[in-house]
Design an enzyme around this catalytic site. Sequence first.
Site: not given
Length: 374
Positions: A71-72, A179, A201, A237, A327
Amino acid sequence: MERIYFDNAATTSLDPVVLEAMLPYMTEKFGNPSSIYSYGRESRLGIENARKSVAKILNAHPGEIFFTSGGTEASNTAINAAIRDLGCKHIISSPIEHHATLHSVEHLHHQGVTLSFVKLLPDGHIDLENLRELLAGSKERSLVTLMHANNEIGNLLDIQAVGTLCKEFDAIFHSDTVQTVGHYPFDLRNTPVHFITGAGHKFHGPKGVGILYINENVKITPFIQGGSQERNMRAGTENLYGIIGFAKALEMATAHHEEHSKHINDLRMYMAEQLQQQIPGVTFNGDLYGRSLYTVLNASFPKTEKSEMILFNMDINGICASGGSACTSGANAGSHVIRAINSNPNQIAVRFSFSKNNTKAEVDTVIAKLKELI
């Protein structure tokens, strides 16, 4: 000691069925997807089938789905592209975004881009009237970047209303949906949004893989240079087994959405009720009984010598929860989200977040332990 994991908004466990789908691509199907011989073609096929599956679930076009490291990276790519390629000279965001967004917009602000923060209502929701004022008052094209569900307090944005406002003022709209992808049904063909993001995740897929949806009417230049992967949009890759796992986890989350969301929400509301009944002075942050994410419960406890050590003591007792965004759980700065909506210094906020694997018995155990610890 048995551990109880109530920090699923930080990350979720990898589903064994997802791991099973990934394993062949970690072992015999190891070819580089850019190679032209059979090993490479096999890998390429796996990636493109995953892309089609993800696009179908989100009701998007496969050409609009780009795989990223999470996501970041996806949010950074979208925000930077809006400024660099789409003529946005004014960013409108909120003070309670995830740091992937906040740090990106602050970085651009230091480089001369105008930055405005939309006002928040007392329950932590975005003030849509203020958003309209900011858009109407902007002399230049705006980028609006607002998260779909807050990762700490769970408030849900009215994505349709914000998207419609952005359309009216010709603004670019990016929503951090980390989320909510895998937790809510999406219909991107009928949602006025230019960019959304996802991370495997958060819904029992692997770490290190995410998506960026780029609406087909938007043309941007690559964020990472060095190769023609992801249709020249992201060099490097591909994370082959991660991509396979992302698609499998999303398929499973979608297939079981109704039963899992009901189970998780029932647990959350049961825990809220038990906290209120058994722990004096507990309050909840965000819009618990209104528009909120069914996985997140953010509770504030009265500050005492005992409660100040609450996270530490829960950890010693095998209970995993967080005091804000995971985080930054190693930092003592506290939560920027809680500070923005709840200025009471005499409270300690704890986020409990649930998954399909949690049980009512676990909630009872945690409540009993909290009574001792507080």
